[in-house]
Write an enzyme that holds these catalytic residues in place. Structure first.
Site, PDB file in Angstrom:
ATOM      1  N   LYS A  77      17.308  53.743   3.783  1.00  0.00           N
ATOM      2  CA  LYS A  77      16.941  55.022   4.389  1.00  0.00           C
ATOM      3  C   LYS A  77      17.931  55.383   5.487  1.00  0.00           C
ATOM      4  O   LYS A  77      18.306  54.543   6.306  1.00  0.00           O
ATOM      5  CB  LYS A  77      15.514  54.925   4.954  1.00  0.00           C
ATOM      6  CG  LYS A  77      14.918  56.249   5.433  1.00  0.00           C
ATOM      7  CD  LYS A  77      13.479  56.037   5.893  1.00  0.00           C
ATOM      8  CE  LYS A  77      12.837  57.339   6.359  1.00  0.00           C
ATOM      9  NZ  LYS A  77      11.447  57.115   6.829  1.00  0.00           N
ATOM     10  N   SER A 152       8.221  60.449   4.942  1.00  0.00           N
ATOM     11  CA  SER A 152       9.577  60.954   5.106  1.00  0.00           C
ATOM     12  C   SER A 152      10.604  60.239   4.251  1.00  0.00           C
ATOM     13  O   SER A 152      11.727  60.702   4.066  1.00  0.00           O
ATOM     14  CB  SER A 152       9.996  60.834   6.567  1.00  0.00           C
ATOM     15  OG  SER A 152      10.014  59.474   6.992  1.00  0.00           O
ATOM     16  N   SER A 176       5.199  56.850   6.085  1.00  0.00           N
ATOM     17  CA  SER A 176       6.440  57.276   5.436  1.00  0.00           C
ATOM     18  C   SER A 176       7.033  56.281   4.452  1.00  0.00           C
ATOM     19  O   SER A 176       8.009  56.600   3.775  1.00  0.00           O
ATOM     20  CB  SER A 176       7.497  57.613   6.499  1.00  0.00           C
ATOM     21  OG  SER A 176       7.146  58.781   7.189  1.00  0.00           O
TER      22      SER A 176
END
Length: 488
Positions: A77, A152, A176
Site C-alpha cells: 500500500k 482505503s 481499511s
C-alpha cells in the site's frame, strides 16, 4: 503460477523447482496484462522486483536457508515509506516523493526475501471506503469492474483478487484492510494495535493506524503477519511482547476442529441495515462453525452503536494534527512560490491544490472538534465513548474467546454511487470501527457470495490474542473455501 498460494510458491522456490526471478516475472507480466483495467497499482517497480528476486536466487544457490516467503511477490500500500520508490499516500501533495528510508515493516519484508512488485492505490491518506478518493483515480473490483474494491486499501485487495500478487500489505484505521478484503473475496487481518510497527507509515490517525497482512488464504496471511509483526524500538506505541504463533493457530483451525472454542455473536450487529444476502451467508457460516464443535452465544455490546460517530471525531482530530506537516516547505508539492508571496500564502495554495475534498473535509471537522470551547464537547466526549467500547470488549471476552460479525453490511457497491453522500460511504465501516477504537485484532475471511459478489466474515479477538482470530478464520475457510473471481 500466478494462482498459487504464497506458501506453495515459497516452497517451490526453496526447492528450486522454479526461480524467484521466474515467479516475479510471471506476476509482472500479469500486472501488464490486467492492471490497465484494475488500476491496483500506482507504481510498478519491475527493476527493483527482479533485482530482489535475483538476490534470493543467489542466496539459495549458495545453500542459504531462507524463510518460507523468500522470493514471493508482494504488493505494498502506497502509505508505507519505501526507500527510493515513489510513495504518495494517494495524494497529489506527495506526488513524486521518494523516501530516503524504509518503514520498519518494509525492512522486515526485505530481510525475509519478499519481492515488492509495486505500490498500490488507496484513498488519499487512507481516508475513504472505496478507493474513489485517490488523487490518481479509482481502483476497480476484479469481480465486477463497475464496482468498488473497498477502501482505503482497495488497490492491495484488488491486486490479490486479480492475481497480480499473492501477498499484499494494507493499513487499517477503521477497517481499511478488512472491508476491501470482504468485498474482493480475499483475506485481510488487522493485528493488535502496537503489534506491528507504525514507523515509516504515513500517519492518518496515530492512535488507530495499524499495518497488516493481506492474502488470498488465511495461512498466507498468517505467514506474512509473522514477518512484519514484533516489537520495534523506533515506534513508541510498539508492544514489547512476543508475537503469538499465528501460523500454528491457522494450521489448527484448518483441521476443522473448534472443540472448546466459545464464539460470541454481537447482538447489535444482528443485521439491521445489512443486505439480506450478507446476513444469510454470515448465518450459514456460524451454523457451520457449530458443527465443528464451537459453542455460539449471543453477546451484547451496547456501545458499539456509537463507534461510528466517535470514530469520525477522533480520527479527523488526529488527522488535522498529523497532516499539518504537509506545508509545501519541507517536501512534496509546492505551489505559488514565486518569491513574491508570503510563506502563509504558499502553504495555503499548496494545501488547496494538494489535498482532495475528503481530506479537506476531515481536516476541517477535526480542527473544529479540537478548537477552544469545543474540545470537551466533541473530542473529549468521543474519547469517553471509546472507553465504553473498550469496556464492552473486555466484558465480552470474559464470556467468549472471540466475537464474530459480518465484515461490512453490504457487498461491493457501484462506483460513484456513494461519493456524494459521505454518511452512506462511512457506513461501509460500521462493523469494523469498534475494533480499531478498542485496539484488538480482527480479520476478514470470505464466507460465500451474495448475488455473485463476495461476503466477508469478521473475527475479533482480545488484544495480543491474534492467534485466536486466525484459528477461527482458518476454520471458516475450511467450510466456506476460497473464492475465485471471474476471469478478467
Amino acid at each position: 503460477m500466478i494462482k498459487e498460494t504464497a506458501a506453495a510458491l515459497g516452497a517451490k522456490i526453496a526447492a528450486r523447482e522454479v526461480s524467484a526471478v521466474e515467479v516475479a516475472q510471471a506476476h509482472l507480466d500479469r500486472i501488464s496484462e490486467v492492471d490497465g483495467r484494475v488500476h491496483a497499482f500506482l507504481h510498478v517497480d519491475a527493476e527493483g522486483a527482479l533485482k530482489a528476486a535475483r538476490e534470493v536466487d543467489a542466496k539459495l544457490d549458495k545453500g542459504e536457508k531462507l524463510g518460507p516467503l523468500a522470493g514471493v511477490p508482494i504488493a505494498v500500500k502506497d502509505v508505507i515509506a519505501t526507500k527510493g520508490v515513489p510513495t504518495t499516500a494517494g495524494s497529489k501533495i506527495l506526488e513524486g516523493w521518494k523516501p530516503p528510508y524504509d518503514a520498519t515493516i518494509m525492512s522486515r519484508m526485505r530481510e525475509a526475501g519478499l519481492v515488492m512488485v509495486g505500490k498500490t492505490n488507496m484513498d488519499e491518506f487512507a481516508m475513504g471506503s472505496s478507493t474513489e478518493y485517490s488523487a490518481y483515480g479509482p481502483s476497480f473490483n476484479p469481480w465486477d469492474l463497475t464496482r468498488i474494491p473497498g477502501g482505503s486499501g482497495g488497490g492491495s485487495a484488488a491486486a490479490l483478487a486479480a492475481y497480480e500478487a499473492p501477498l499484499a500489505i494494507g493499513t487499517d484505521t477503521g477497517g481499511s484492510i478488512r472491508q476491501p478484503g470482504a468485498v474482493t473475496g480475499t483475506v485481510g487481518a488487522k493485528p493488535t494495535y502496537g503489534g506491528t510497527s507504525r514507523y515509516g507509515l504515513i500517519a492518518f490517525s496515530s492512535s488507530l493506524d495499524t499495518p497488516g497482512p493481506c492474502a488470498r488464504t488465511v495461512k498466507d496471511t498468517a505467514l506474512l503477519h509473522t514477518v512484519i509483526a514484533g516489537h520495534d524500538p523506533m515506534d513508541s506505541t510498539s508492544i514489547p511482547q512476543p508475537v503469538p504463533d499465528v501460523v500454528a493457530a491457522a494450521r489448527l483451525g484448518a483441521t476443522g476442529d473448534l472443540t472448546g472454542v466459545k464464539i460470541g455473536l454481537v447482538r447489535e450487529f444482528s443485521g439491521e441495515g445489512a443486505e439480506p444476502g450478507v446476513m444469510a451467508a454470515f448465518r450459514d457460516t456460524v451454523e457451520a462453525l457449530t458443527k465443528l464443535g464451537a459453542e455460539v452465544v449471543e453477546i451484547s455490546a451496547p456501545h458499539f452503536l456509537y463507534a461510528l460517530p466517535a470514530y469520525y471525531l477522533i480520527a479527523p482530530s488526529e488527522c488535522s494534527s498529523n497532516l499539518a506537516r504537509f506545508d509545501g516547505v519541507r517536501f512534496g508539492l509546492r505551489v505559488g512560490d514565486d518569491g513574491k508571496r508570503s510563506l502563509e500564502d504558499v502553504m495555503s495554495m499548496t494545501r488547496e491544490a494538494g489535498f482532495g475534498n475528503e481530506v479537506k473535509r476531515r481536516i476541517i471537522v477535526g480542527t473544529y472538534a479540537l478548537s477552544s470551547g469545543y474540545y470537551d464537547a466533541y473530542y473529549g466526549q468521543a474519547q469517553k465513548v471509546r472507553t465504553l467500547i473498550a469496556r464492552d470488549f473486555a466484558a465480552a471476552f470474559e464470556q467468549v474467546d472471540v466475537l464474530v460479525s459480518p465484515t461490512t453490511p453490504f457487498t461491493a457497491f457501484l462506483l460513484g454511487s456513494r461519493t456524494s453522500d459521505p454518511y452512506q460511504m462511512y457506513l461501509a465501516d460500521l462493523y469494523t470501527i469498534p475494533t480499531n477504537l478498542y485496539g484488538g485484532p480482527a480479520i476478514s475471511v470470505p464466507c460465500g457470495l451474495s448475488e455473485g459478489l463476495p461476503v466477508g466474515f469478521q473475527v475479533m479477538a482480545p488484544t495480543m490474542a491474534d492467534d485466536r482470530m486466525y484459528r477461527v478464520a482458518a476454520a471458516v475457510e475450511s467450510v466456506a473455501g476460497t473464492l475465485t473471481p471471474p476471469a478478467l
